[in-house]
Design a protein around this motif. Structure first.
Motif, PDB file in Angstrom:
ATOM      1  N   VAL A  49      43.962  36.034  51.904  1.00 27.55           N
ATOM      2  CA  VAL A  49      43.237  37.091  52.606  1.00 27.55           C
ATOM      3  C   VAL A  49      43.766  38.428  52.094  1.00 27.55           C
ATOM      4  N   TRP A  50      42.865  39.232  51.543  1.00 29.06           N
ATOM      5  CA  TRP A  50      43.232  40.501  50.929  1.00 29.06           C
ATOM      6  C   TRP A  50      42.449  41.627  51.590  1.00 29.06           C
ATOM      7  N   MET A  51      43.082  42.809  51.722  1.00 35.20           N
ATOM      8  CA  MET A  51      42.480  43.946  52.413  1.00 35.20           C
ATOM      9  C   MET A  51      42.560  45.210  51.555  1.00 35.20           C
ATOM     10  N   SER A  52      41.554  46.082  51.736  1.00 32.52           N
ATOM     11  CA  SER A  52      41.543  47.375  51.057  1.00 32.52           C
ATOM     12  C   SER A  52      40.840  48.394  51.942  1.00 32.52           C
ATOM     13  N   ASP A  53      41.276  49.636  51.862  1.00 33.82           N
ATOM     14  CA  ASP A  53      40.588  50.706  52.595  1.00 33.82           C
ATOM     15  C   ASP A  53      39.626  51.474  51.679  1.00 33.82           C
ATOM     16  N   VAL A  54      39.376  50.893  50.492  1.00 33.09           N
ATOM     17  CA  VAL A  54      38.438  51.469  49.528  1.00 33.09           C
ATOM     18  C   VAL A  54      37.248  50.512  49.393  1.00 33.09           C
ATOM     19  N   ASP A  55      36.056  51.062  49.263  1.00 29.41           N
ATOM     20  CA  ASP A  55      34.842  50.244  49.218  1.00 29.41           C
ATOM     21  C   ASP A  55      34.597  49.669  47.818  1.00 29.41           C
ATOM     22  N   HIS A  56      35.266  48.553  47.536  1.00 27.19           N
ATOM     23  CA  HIS A  56      35.123  47.869  46.246  1.00 27.19           C
ATOM     24  C   HIS A  56      34.179  46.673  46.347  1.00 27.19           C
ATOM     25  N   ARG A  57      33.342  46.632  47.369  1.00 27.92           N
ATOM     26  CA  ARG A  57      32.532  45.426  47.593  1.00 27.92           C
ATOM     27  C   ARG A  57      31.631  45.089  46.415  1.00 27.92           C
ATOM     28  N   LYS A  58      31.055  46.084  45.745  1.00 27.53           N
ATOM     29  CA  LYS A  58      30.144  45.809  44.629  1.00 27.53           C
ATOM     30  C   LYS A  58      30.865  45.067  43.504  1.00 27.53           C
ATOM     31  N   ILE A  59      32.058  45.520  43.147  1.00 29.44           N
ATOM     32  CA  ILE A  59      32.824  44.891  42.066  1.00 29.44           C
ATOM     33  C   ILE A  59      33.270  43.493  42.461  1.00 29.44           C
ATOM     34  N   VAL A  60      33.780  43.353  43.682  1.00 29.50           N
ATOM     35  CA  VAL A  60      34.286  42.051  44.143  1.00 29.50           C
ATOM     36  C   VAL A  60      33.149  41.046  44.249  1.00 29.50           C
ATOM     37  N   LEU A  61      32.045  41.454  44.863  1.00 24.88           N
ATOM     38  CA  LEU A  61      30.894  40.540  44.995  1.00 24.88           C
ATOM     39  C   LEU A  61      30.340  40.145  43.630  1.00 24.88           C
ATOM     40  N   SER A  62      30.361  41.075  42.691  1.00 25.47           N
ATOM     41  CA  SER A  62      29.883  40.788  41.346  1.00 25.47           C
ATOM     42  C   SER A  62      30.739  39.703  40.682  1.00 25.47           C
ATOM     43  N   LEU A  63      32.065  39.817  40.799  1.00 27.86           N
ATOM     44  CA  LEU A  63      32.943  38.807  40.198  1.00 27.86           C
ATOM     45  C   LEU A  63      32.784  37.458  40.902  1.00 27.86           C
ATOM     46  N   ILE A  64      32.687  37.468  42.224  1.00 26.70           N
ATOM     47  CA  ILE A  64      32.510  36.219  42.971  1.00 26.70           C
ATOM     48  C   ILE A  64      31.233  35.518  42.509  1.00 26.70           C
ATOM     49  N   ASP A  65      30.168  36.280  42.329  1.00 28.90           N
ATOM     50  CA  ASP A  65      28.906  35.714  41.857  1.00 28.90           C
ATOM     51  C   ASP A  65      29.043  35.211  40.413  1.00 28.90           C
ATOM     52  N   GLU A  66      29.659  36.023  39.566  1.00 32.97           N
ATOM     53  CA  GLU A  66      29.830  35.665  38.149  1.00 32.97           C
ATOM     54  C   GLU A  66      30.635  34.381  37.982  1.00 32.97           C
ATOM     55  N   LEU A  67      31.644  34.177  38.832  1.00 27.10           N
ATOM     56  CA  LEU A  67      32.501  32.986  38.734  1.00 27.10           C
ATOM     57  C   LEU A  67      31.972  31.801  39.548  1.00 27.10           C
ATOM     58  N   ASP A  68      30.796  31.959  40.160  1.00 22.86           N
ATOM     59  CA  ASP A  68      30.203  30.914  41.011  1.00 22.86           C
ATOM     60  C   ASP A  68      31.138  30.507  42.142  1.00 22.86           C
ATOM     61  N   LEU A  69      31.699  31.505  42.823  1.00 23.53           N
ATOM     62  CA  LEU A  69      32.626  31.243  43.918  1.00 23.53           C
ATOM     63  C   LEU A  69      32.009  31.497  45.293  1.00 23.53           C
ATOM     64  N   LEU A  70      30.687  31.663  45.345  1.00 22.20           N
ATOM     65  CA  LEU A  70      30.038  31.985  46.616  1.00 22.20           C
ATOM     66  C   LEU A  70      30.372  31.008  47.745  1.00 22.20           C
ATOM     67  N   PRO A  71      30.465  29.703  47.490  1.00 28.15           N
ATOM     68  CA  PRO A  71      30.805  28.802  48.602  1.00 28.15           C
ATOM     69  C   PRO A  71      32.274  28.910  49.045  1.00 28.15           C
ATOM     70  N   TYR A  72      33.120  29.524  48.223  1.00 26.56           N
ATOM     71  CA  TYR A  72      34.559  29.511  48.470  1.00 26.56           C
ATOM     72  C   TYR A  72      35.164  30.862  48.834  1.00 26.56           C
ATOM     73  N   ALA A  73      34.446  31.940  48.602  1.00 30.72           N
ATOM     74  CA  ALA A  73      34.988  33.281  48.841  1.00 30.72           C
ATOM     75  C   ALA A  73      33.993  34.114  49.639  1.00 30.72           C
ATOM     76  N   LYS A  74      34.507  34.818  50.622  1.00 31.04           N
ATOM     77  CA  LYS A  74      33.672  35.664  51.478  1.00 31.04           C
ATOM     78  C   LYS A  74      34.249  37.074  51.507  1.00 31.04           C
ATOM     79  N   VAL A  75      33.359  38.062  51.597  1.00 29.02           N
ATOM     80  CA  VAL A  75      33.753  39.467  51.674  1.00 29.02           C
ATOM     81  C   VAL A  75      33.249  40.008  53.008  1.00 29.02           C
ATOM     82  N   PHE A  76      34.146  40.659  53.755  1.00 27.83           N
ATOM     83  CA  PHE A  76      33.827  41.179  55.079  1.00 27.83           C
ATOM     84  C   PHE A  76      34.161  42.665  55.157  1.00 27.83           C
ATOM     85  N   LEU A  77      33.401  43.372  55.962  1.00 31.90           N
ATOM     86  CA  LEU A  77      33.756  44.730  56.341  1.00 31.90           C
ATOM     87  C   LEU A  77      34.349  44.579  57.739  1.00 31.90           C
ATOM     88  N   SER A  78      35.613  44.951  57.896  1.00 25.76           N
ATOM     89  CA  SER A  78      36.307  44.661  59.144  1.00 25.76           C
ATOM     90  C   SER A  78      36.849  45.933  59.798  1.00 25.76           C
TER      91      SER A  78
END
Length: 161
Positions: free
Chosen positions: A128-157
């Motif tokens: 579980v990793w946290m950031s106060d910077v909005d990197h969601r576009k980059i992170v979601l892009s890598l998750i999609d590129e690596l086919d990790l959608l079933p294994y990795a989730k991104v939340f705004l908390s």
């Protein structure tokens, strides 16, 4: 125009920005080279030798690419530039990445962790990793590129305590 260099005080960040079309650094390099090099010299008291070595290191690492006589940024450098310009999240909010990636995909887990470290996420728990910077576009892009959608989730908390 971009404000990338205002978010990044590094020589590498400014060099990467200078290759990105229509950014402040790019326009300085093209139309006011003296201003561009003066700005580089002011960053971290960079000497001409530091600037040269940073440029050649970026080239050796594949951040700067030459093709058909044109200079461009690799996908990795574009990712770095996007990371430097990501806006902070509103006070009290965090971007949270949680994952449980199977052991037979450990190389993909390492790639995701490497990106999170590069983006300066902090580890709240093992996966579980946290950031106060909005990197969601980059992170979601890598998750999609690596086919990790079933294994990795991104939340705004939002923290409740």
């Amino acid at each position: 125009m971009s404000n990338v260099h205002k978010n990044s005080g590094t020589v590498l960040g400014y060099i990467i920005e200078s290759i990105t079309p229509y950014t402040d650094a790019n326009l300085n390099l093209v139309f006011r080279p003296a201003s561009f090099f003066r700005e580089l010299n002011q960053r971290n008291k960079a000497t001409p030798a530091t600037i040269r070595s940073t440029y050649y290191r970026a080239k050796a690492e594949g951040l700067i690419v030459y093709a058909d006589g044109l200079v461009s940024l690799s996908a990795k450098a574009q990712q770095k530039a996007a990371a430097l310009s990501a806006p902070p999240l509103p006070t009290g909010q965090s971007l949270m990445v949680a994952f449980d990636i199977p052991e037979d995909m450990s190389h993909k887990r390492r790639q995701l962790r490497s990106l999170l470290k590069e983006l300066k996420f902090t580890q709240a728990q093992r996966s579980v990793w946290m950031s106060d910077v909005d990197h969601r576009k980059i992170v979601l892009s890598l998750i999609d590129e690596l086919d990790l959608l079933p294994y990795a989730k991104v939340f705004l908390s939002t923290s409740l305590n």
